[in-house]
Design a protein around this motif. Structure first.
Motif, mmCIF file in Angstrom:
data_model
loop_
_atom_site.group_PDB
_atom_site.id
_atom_site.type_symbol
_atom_site.label_atom_id
_atom_site.label_comp_id
_atom_site.label_asym_id
_atom_site.label_seq_id
_atom_site.Cartn_x
_atom_site.Cartn_y
_atom_site.Cartn_z
ATOM 1 N N ALA A 168 -14.303 -4.379 -2.894
ATOM 2 C CA ALA A 168 -14.341 -3.484 -1.733
ATOM 3 C C ALA A 168 -13.634 -2.163 -2.019
ATOM 4 O O ALA A 168 -14.114 -1.089 -1.652
ATOM 5 C CB ALA A 168 -13.721 -4.171 -0.513
ATOM 6 N N ARG A 169 -12.472 -2.246 -2.675
ATOM 7 C CA ARG A 169 -11.704 -1.031 -2.958
ATOM 8 C C ARG A 169 -12.004 -0.458 -4.337
ATOM 9 O O ARG A 169 -11.625 0.664 -4.635
ATOM 10 C CB ARG A 169 -10.202 -1.319 -2.834
ATOM 11 C CG ARG A 169 -9.759 -1.819 -1.468
ATOM 12 C CD ARG A 169 -9.982 -0.778 -0.386
ATOM 13 N NE ARG A 169 -9.227 0.437 -0.637
ATOM 14 C CZ ARG A 169 -7.936 0.588 -0.339
ATOM 15 N NH1 ARG A 169 -7.262 -0.408 0.246
ATOM 16 N NH2 ARG A 169 -7.310 1.716 -0.593
ATOM 17 N N ALA A 214 -1.431 -5.812 -10.771
ATOM 18 C CA ALA A 214 -0.123 -5.454 -10.221
ATOM 19 C C ALA A 214 -0.035 -5.808 -8.736
ATOM 20 O O ALA A 214 0.971 -6.367 -8.273
ATOM 21 C CB ALA A 214 0.147 -3.965 -10.432
ATOM 22 N N TYR A 215 -1.077 -5.502 -7.974
ATOM 23 C CA TYR A 215 -1.057 -5.756 -6.536
ATOM 24 C C TYR A 215 -1.114 -7.250 -6.221
ATOM 25 O O TYR A 215 -0.467 -7.715 -5.279
ATOM 26 C CB TYR A 215 -2.213 -5.015 -5.850
ATOM 27 C CG TYR A 215 -1.867 -3.589 -5.452
ATOM 28 C CD1 TYR A 215 -1.147 -2.762 -6.310
ATOM 29 C CD2 TYR A 215 -2.256 -3.074 -4.217
ATOM 30 C CE1 TYR A 215 -0.831 -1.470 -5.949
ATOM 31 C CE2 TYR A 215 -1.932 -1.779 -3.844
ATOM 32 C CZ TYR A 215 -1.222 -0.983 -4.711
ATOM 33 O OH TYR A 215 -0.894 0.302 -4.355
ATOM 34 N N VAL A 216 -1.885 -8.000 -7.005
ATOM 35 C CA VAL A 216 -1.943 -9.450 -6.792
ATOM 36 C C VAL A 216 -0.601 -10.086 -7.149
ATOM 37 O O VAL A 216 -0.118 -10.982 -6.457
ATOM 38 C CB VAL A 216 -3.088 -10.078 -7.607
ATOM 39 C CG1 VAL A 216 -2.979 -11.604 -7.620
ATOM 40 C CG2 VAL A 216 -4.439 -9.660 -7.034
ATOM 41 N N ALA A 217 0.042 -9.610 -8.224
ATOM 42 C CA ALA A 217 1.355 -10.135 -8.603
ATOM 43 C C ALA A 217 2.387 -9.857 -7.517
ATOM 44 O O ALA A 217 3.230 -10.707 -7.210
ATOM 45 C CB ALA A 217 1.797 -9.524 -9.935
ATOM 46 N N ALA A 251 -8.704 -13.982 -2.501
ATOM 47 C CA ALA A 251 -9.359 -13.092 -1.533
ATOM 48 C C ALA A 251 -8.842 -11.671 -1.662
ATOM 49 O O ALA A 251 -9.604 -10.695 -1.600
ATOM 50 C CB ALA A 251 -9.140 -13.614 -0.116
ATOM 51 N N TRP A 252 -7.535 -11.541 -1.845
ATOM 52 C CA TRP A 252 -6.918 -10.219 -2.003
ATOM 53 C C TRP A 252 -7.415 -9.546 -3.279
ATOM 54 O O TRP A 252 -7.788 -8.368 -3.281
ATOM 55 C CB TRP A 252 -5.403 -10.378 -2.008
ATOM 56 C CG TRP A 252 -4.557 -9.164 -2.265
ATOM 57 C CD1 TRP A 252 -3.507 -9.087 -3.123
ATOM 58 C CD2 TRP A 252 -4.637 -7.872 -1.638
ATOM 59 N NE1 TRP A 252 -2.939 -7.843 -3.080
ATOM 60 C CE2 TRP A 252 -3.607 -7.075 -2.166
ATOM 61 C CE3 TRP A 252 -5.486 -7.330 -0.682
ATOM 62 C CZ2 TRP A 252 -3.402 -5.759 -1.800
ATOM 63 C CZ3 TRP A 252 -5.286 -6.006 -0.295
ATOM 64 C CH2 TRP A 252 -4.251 -5.231 -0.859
ATOM 65 N N PHE A 304 -4.394 -5.842 4.757
ATOM 66 C CA PHE A 304 -5.530 -6.733 4.513
ATOM 67 C C PHE A 304 -5.364 -8.033 5.304
ATOM 68 O O PHE A 304 -6.333 -8.556 5.870
ATOM 69 C CB PHE A 304 -5.617 -7.031 3.015
ATOM 70 C CG PHE A 304 -6.688 -8.015 2.637
ATOM 71 C CD1 PHE A 304 -8.031 -7.676 2.745
ATOM 72 C CD2 PHE A 304 -6.358 -9.274 2.164
ATOM 73 C CE1 PHE A 304 -9.025 -8.581 2.383
ATOM 74 C CE2 PHE A 304 -7.341 -10.184 1.805
ATOM 75 C CZ PHE A 304 -8.684 -9.837 1.909
ATOM 76 N N ALA A 305 -4.113 -8.522 5.383
ATOM 77 C CA ALA A 305 -3.857 -9.752 6.145
ATOM 78 C C ALA A 305 -4.189 -9.569 7.617
ATOM 79 O O ALA A 305 -4.746 -10.473 8.263
ATOM 80 C CB ALA A 305 -2.394 -10.165 5.975
ATOM 81 N N ARG A 306 -3.866 -8.397 8.168
ATOM 82 C CA ARG A 306 -4.183 -8.147 9.583
ATOM 83 C C ARG A 306 -5.697 -8.145 9.813
ATOM 84 O O ARG A 306 -6.184 -8.624 10.836
ATOM 85 C CB ARG A 306 -3.549 -6.828 10.031
ATOM 86 C CG ARG A 306 -2.020 -6.887 10.117
ATOM 87 C CD ARG A 306 -1.435 -5.681 10.831
ATOM 88 N NE ARG A 306 -1.634 -4.452 10.093
ATOM 89 C CZ ARG A 306 -0.840 -4.024 9.120
ATOM 90 N NH1 ARG A 306 0.220 -4.759 8.762
ATOM 91 N NH2 ARG A 306 -1.062 -2.888 8.500
#
Length: 294
Positions: free
Chosen positions: A12-13, A22-25, A4-5, A80-82
């Motif tokens: 979306a971004r 990098a962000y998923v890792a 999802a992330w 994103f979690a919030r």
């Protein structure tokens, strides 16, 4: 959760593939650290958990610049979690990014240069603008171009080959080698740019399609160095200095360096011998066990 992330970042971004990886890792390492969790728990995560995660990464050997980027990625993931938990009103964890010790102006390190290029890409208002700013910074650090030289390139100069003829100060021309990562960065920008890149038109465009101004690149880098905690001396021109200093440190001779930089006199190039010596001395003072106590 990771899927999802990643989808959010991609669609979306509209982040670049290397940013998504990098962000998923980074998110994956946090989830591994926490164990079984859900969006609701992440939405209320406190600063202590992030501090523990960053401490573990520091023990793994990352420096201040990489730690600052990791914290930025973690904060984005928790934001994103919030949203996923319906708790957008929840206060985000407060944690300061690690700072690089400030001192005399110095070249950025190779790690800092790569992180600066990636950060301008990630923080841009549109994916093509991020790719553009990253490509410009890669030309400054990877080929030693002045910012004015990079922005003077025309559509007909691309796609870049293994070398590029650059017209510098006083109309003096020089040939510089172009690394594969620099060529790839420019090609990614060309693929994303919404404006027609005609042969005689500027290669790098502003948001409205005109020639890209130096100030836009300088502002993008200022934002990036703020995220990474780098000193004000980390300017676009500092990337050219870093190109020269790192080549000299790797064994390049002054005459070759003079040609690559387009200096009219060898005296202009000799300053880098002092910069490189100062850098080595700084490393020695920080690393030597007895020097630190003297």
């Amino acid at each position: 959760m990771l899927e999802a992330w990643g989808n959010h970042l991609t669609h979306a971004r509209r982040r670049s593939p290397h940013t998504v990886r990098a962000y998923v890792a980074t998110a994956a390492r946090l989830l591994d650290h926490l164990g079984e969790t859900d969006w609701a728990r992440l939405a209320t995560l406190e600063s202590g958990a992030l501090r523990e995660q960053l401490a573990a990464r520091r023990q793994a050997g990352i420096g201040n610049v990489s730690a600052a980027r990791e914290l930025s990625a973690l904060k984005a993931f928790l934001g994103f979690a919030r949203e996923q938990a319906g708790a957008s009103h929840a206060a985000p964890p407060r944690l300061r990014a690690p700072r690089v010790k400030k001192g005399l102006p110095r070249p950025v390190t190779p790690d800092e240069a790569v992180n600066l290029a990636a950060t301008v890409d990630e923080d841009a208002s549109a994916p093509w603008i991020g790719a553009r700013d990253r490509a410009v910074l890669l030309l400054l650090y990877g080929a030693g171009l002045r910012i004015a030289e990079a922005l003077s390139l025309k559509g007909g100069d691309a796609p870049l080959g293994e070398t590029l003829v650059v017209t510098g100060k006083g109309g003096k021309q020089r040939m510089v080698p172009i690394l594969p990562i620099v060529r790839a960065g420019v090609e990614e920008y060309r693929a994303r740019c919404p404006w027609p890149l005609d042969r005689d038109a500027p290669l790098f465009r502003g948001a409205r399609g005109g020639a890209l101004a130096q100030g836009m690149v300088q502002r993008a880098m200022a934002r990036a160095r703020g995220v990474l905690g780098l000193p004000a001396s980390a300017t676009p021109h500092a990337l050219r200095h870093s190109f020269a200093t790192h080549l000299l440190g790797a064994g390049a001779d002054l005459r070759s360096l003079q040609d690559l930089l387009g200096h009219a006199s060898l005296g202009s190039t000799q300053i880098y011998t002092k910069v490189d010596a100062a850098t080595l001395l700084d490393v020695y003072r920080n690393a030597h066990p007895r020097e630190g106590n003297s």
